[in-house]
Every structure is written in structure tokens, then in C-alpha cells.
Write a protein that holds these residues in place. Structure first.
Motif, PDB file in Angstrom:
ATOM      1  N   TYR A  49       0.892  -1.217   0.039  1.00 26.76           N
ATOM      2  CA  TYR A  49      -0.085  -0.002  -0.033  1.00 26.76           C
ATOM      3  C   TYR A  49       0.915   1.310   0.126  1.00 26.76           C
ATOM      4  CZ  TYR A  49      -4.064  -2.646   1.149  1.00 26.76           C
ATOM      5  OH  TYR A  49      -5.229  -3.564   0.985  1.00 26.76           O
ATOM      6  N   ILE A  50       0.561   2.230  -0.892  1.00 27.64           N
ATOM      7  CA  ILE A  50       1.195   3.451  -0.924  1.00 27.64           C
ATOM      8  C   ILE A  50       0.691   4.331   0.565  1.00 27.64           C
ATOM      9  CG2 ILE A  50       1.491   5.873  -1.797  1.00 27.64           C
ATOM     10  CD1 ILE A  50       0.804   4.260  -4.679  1.00 27.64           C
ATOM     11  N   GLY A  52      -0.870   6.017   3.347  1.00 26.13           N
ATOM     12  CA  GLY A  52      -1.976   7.017   3.458  1.00 26.13           C
ATOM     13  C   GLY A  52      -3.215   6.749   2.339  1.00 26.13           C
ATOM     14  N   THR A  53      -2.847   5.546   1.685  1.00 29.66           N
ATOM     15  CA  THR A  53      -4.039   5.594   0.446  1.00 29.66           C
ATOM     16  C   THR A  53      -4.394   4.055   0.624  1.00 29.66           C
ATOM     17  OG1 THR A  53      -2.331   4.725  -1.275  1.00 29.66           O
ATOM     18  CG2 THR A  53      -2.703   7.079  -0.920  1.00 29.66           C
ATOM     19  N   GLU A  54      -5.093   3.886  -0.450  1.00 31.77           N
ATOM     20  CA  GLU A  54      -5.856   2.319  -0.533  1.00 31.77           C
ATOM     21  C   GLU A  54      -5.148   1.862  -1.791  1.00 31.77           C
ATOM     22  OE1 GLU A  54      -7.168   0.277   1.816  1.00 31.77           O
ATOM     23  OE2 GLU A  54      -6.725   1.861   3.007  1.00 31.77           O
ATOM     24  N   THR A  55      -4.391   2.522  -2.477  1.00 30.36           N
ATOM     25  CA  THR A  55      -3.654   1.983  -3.526  1.00 30.36           C
ATOM     26  C   THR A  55      -2.470   1.147  -3.550  1.00 30.36           C
ATOM     27  OG1 THR A  55      -4.436   4.049  -4.660  1.00 30.36           O
ATOM     28  CG2 THR A  55      -2.640   2.941  -5.762  1.00 30.36           C
ATOM     29  N   CYS A  56      -2.493   0.264  -4.052  1.00 28.55           N
ATOM     30  CA  CYS A  56      -1.446  -0.943  -4.140  1.00 28.55           C
ATOM     31  C   CYS A  56      -0.430  -0.663  -5.129  1.00 28.55           C
ATOM     32  CB  CYS A  56      -1.762  -2.262  -4.296  1.00 28.55           C
ATOM     33  SG  CYS A  56      -3.166  -2.917  -2.767  1.00 28.55           S
ATOM     34  N   THR A  91       0.258   0.085 -10.367  1.00 32.39           N
ATOM     35  CA  THR A  91      -0.764   0.476  -9.236  1.00 32.39           C
ATOM     36  C   THR A  91      -2.107  -0.129  -9.535  1.00 32.39           C
ATOM     37  OG1 THR A  91      -1.512   2.426 -10.274  1.00 32.39           O
ATOM     38  CG2 THR A  91       0.550   2.691  -9.089  1.00 32.39           C
ATOM     39  N   ASN A  93      -6.020  -0.503  -7.540  1.00 30.09           N
ATOM     40  CA  ASN A  93      -7.053  -0.227  -6.358  1.00 30.09           C
ATOM     41  C   ASN A  93      -8.461  -0.757  -6.996  1.00 30.09           C
ATOM     42  OD1 ASN A  93      -6.437   2.425  -7.707  1.00 30.09           O
ATOM     43  ND2 ASN A  93      -8.710   2.628  -6.744  1.00 30.09           N
ATOM     44  N   THR A  95     -12.594  -0.169  -7.602  1.00 26.14           N
ATOM     45  CA  THR A  95     -13.593   0.893  -7.672  1.00 26.14           C
ATOM     46  C   THR A  95     -14.713   0.071  -7.957  1.00 26.14           C
ATOM     47  OG1 THR A  95     -13.491   1.014 -10.246  1.00 26.14           O
ATOM     48  CG2 THR A  95     -11.727   2.317  -8.791  1.00 26.14           C
TER      49      THR A  95
END
Length: 337
Positions: A49-50, A52-56, A91, A93, A95
Motif C-alpha cells: 500500500y502507498i 496514506g492511500t488504499e492504492t497498491c 498501481t 485499487n 472501484t
């Protein structure tokens, strides 16, 4: 006044001063809480995870050293050493439309200390089957060895594509910007677009696909089929192409057939002998195929030295009906990460 009295008075004075300043002592600030990197296992290995985000994010790539051999392959020399460094940032995530993917691949090729190029090899956005950006065409997918020539010109484009896929079936269509120079019909230029479409399947020991490309400026196209079959100790690969005339996707010949057989000798060794035949390799002034034939035969040897370190040796022989024959190949060492 005695020395003893003076010393005692000095100590008392220092104690009084220290007490007066005790209330103003500096207190160190509490450290900020640290958010450590978390592993993201939703999309496979290597993602995190980056913060502070929910993006991998996944970072991968390779370092390659290669010795090429062939007539004038290094200018006036018959050998040339090249080094490549490539890194991919991917990246993902979730949606409401599915997984949102972004890919950036940077590639640097170094022929020597001064002759180096860095390019955006890939850069695209992918969601719900749609992909837009600079990406590899389906024409880039070919047989596993190094003998065959199953596409022409560059195989990366600024494209818009859609692909529907399951575990056993896939079908898609793309619109590709075709801007690089190539052999075109008189009066036509490279600033045009092409359309490609493909269907593919997997069923037990068999897999394959049918691919077509149409060059809108030249109004010519090509059709390609590839079939794989697990037979005995290896995998047989067969391919065939027919082209109507000069077009961006394939213009090496009017038609060609190719075959290979990849044998995995051990967990580390694999050998792939292959052969390809070309018919009508010449283009006339109108951009039509006019004659001549050629063939290429060769072998590719792969050796996995250790995990993430592999080598490849390719030796090929090419002969044209009305031209000279040629022997060429390369030795490659690659570290993946």
C-alpha cells in the motif's frame, strides 16, 4: 575570609541559579506516529500500500547485458555489447467499475557511455476491460523462441482498446495511432491509424489465437494465427500470416509459416529449435508484393542460472532467394526483480 568559606559560598550560589532556571528546561517533542508500509496481497505478490492511500503499488524490472553478433551489427564491427535497465511501476485499487490499473515502464538502452536512450516503454490506464495510453499491440505477442518474425515495424502505440476475457477465452479490438515511418503505398504517409482485433482460447493442452490488423491509410491489412500444443516433452508452436500489401502491422512478405518446438530439458535448461519460410518478400513501387522467397532457421537455448538470474543464447541463419545468407544471434544475461 578563608578559602573554605569562599568555596562553600560559590556552591550555594550555583545551586540557587540552577534552581531558578529549572522551570525553563527544554523538553523534547514527542515523535510523530509513523505509518509503516503494509503488504497488499489482493493482486498477487510484490504489492504494497502507498502510505496514506488504499492504492497498491508493485515495482519490478530487470537489468540486461547482451552481446549481439552479425554482419556490421556494431556499425563497422560484427559484434556489439548493449546494456538495458528497465523498471515498471504498476498501481491497482478497487472501484465500483472493477480494478483500476495504471502502468508506467521506463527503459534505458546504453550502447556505450555516450550513446544512450531513455524512453517511456509503456504508460497506460486500464479499467473494466478498457485500456488507453502507450501500450503493446497484440502483434507483439509471437512464438517463444527468437527465430520468427511475426510482426513489422514498432509494436507499441498510443492506443484505445477493449478486451473481454475469461480464464479460457478472450476477444478484443483496438484503435492504434500509426506514426512511425514504414513501407507504404505511394502518396500515403505514416500519420494514420490502424484497427486490430483478436480472439484467443485455452483448452487443455491447446491454446491459440487469431489476430487481424487493418492499416487505414494504405487500405491494406494482415491476418495472423498462432497455435500451441503440449506434445511429448515440449510445446509445439505453429504460426501463419497473410498480408494483402504494404501495411504497418506486417509487410515482411505476402505470406509466411513458422514452427518451433520448445523442450524443457530440466528445471534450468530449455531448447527451442525453429524454422520460418517467407514467400514474396519484395515490394514493388505500388506497395504490392512482387516476388522472392526466404527462410530462417535457428535455435534458442535458455538457462536459469539461479532464481531471478537467467541467460539466453540465440543463433540464427537467414537466406534469401536473391540475396546473401546471414548468420546472427546474441548472448544475454538478465537479472529480474
Amino acid at each position: 575570609m578563608s578559602i573554605k568559606t569562599i568555596l562553600l559560598g560559590s556552591v550555594a550560589a550555583l545551586a540557587a541559579v540552577s534552581g531558578a532556571h529549572a522551570a525553563d528546561a527544554i523538553v523534547a517533542a514527542e515523535p510523530e506516529p509513523v505509518e509503516y508500509v503494509r503488504v497488499c496481497d489482493a493482486y498477487g505478490t510484490g504489492y504494497f500500500y502507498i502510505p496514506g492511500t488504499e492504492t497498491c503499488l508493485q515495482i519490478s524490472g530487470y537489468i540486461r547485458f547482451q552481446l549481439n553478433a552479425g554482419e556490421n551489427v556494431g556499425g563497422d564491427s560484427d559484434w556489439d555489447a548493449v546494456t538495458r535497465g528497465q523498471v515498471t511501476f504498476q498501481t491497482k485499487n478497487d472501484t465500483e467499475y472493477g480494478t483500476l490499473t495504471g502502468v508506467i515502464t521506463l527503459r534505458t538502452n546504453a550502447d556505450n557511455a555516450t550513446n544512450q536512450t531513455t524512453t517511456l516503454d509503456e504508460g497506460y490506464i486500464d479499467i473494466a476491460g478498457f485500456r488507453v495510453g502507450k501500450q503493446y499491440s497484440w502483434w507483439d505477442d509471437d512464438l517463444s523462441g527468437e527465430t520468427d518474425t511475426l510482426s513489422s515495424n514498432e509494436t507499441t502505440h498510443n492506443s484505445i482498446r477493449y478486451q473481454y476475457e475469461t480464464d479460457r477465452f478472450a476477444a478484443g479490438i483496438s484503435v492504434d495511432e500509426l506514426e512511425e515511418a514504414y513501407d507504404e503505398k505511394p502518396g500515403e504517409g505514416p500519420n494514420n491509424f490502424g484497427v486490430a482485433a483478436q480472439v484467443s482460447f485455452k483448452s487443455g493442452a491447446f491454446s491459440g489465437y487469431l489476430l487481424g490488423g487493418y492499416d487505414s491509410d494504405n487500405e491494406e491489412g494482415a491476418i495472423r494465427a498462432i497455435l500451441y500444443a503440449d506434445i511429448g516433452p515440449g510445446t509445439l508452436g505453429l504460426a501463419g500470416i497473410w498480408a494483402s500489401g504494404a501495411n504497418y502491422y506486417y509487410e515482411a512478405s505476402e505470406w509466411t509459416v513458422a514452427a518451433e518446438y520448445k523442450v524443457k530439458l530440466t528445471d534450468k535448461w530449455a531448447v527451442t529449435p525453429a524454422f520460418q519460410y517467407f514467400d514474396k518478400i519484395d515490394l514493388d513501387a505500388d506497395g504490392d508484393f512482387s516476388g522472392g522467397s526466404a527462410y530462417t532457421t535457428g535455435v534458442t537455448i535458455d538457462y536459469q542460472i539461479v532464481e531471478d538470474l537467467r541467460s539466453k543464447l540465440s543463433v540464427q541463419y537467414h537466406d534469401e532467394e536473391d540475396g546473401d545468407d546471414e548468420v546472427f544471434g546474441f548472448l544475454r544475461l538478465q537479472r529480474d526483480f
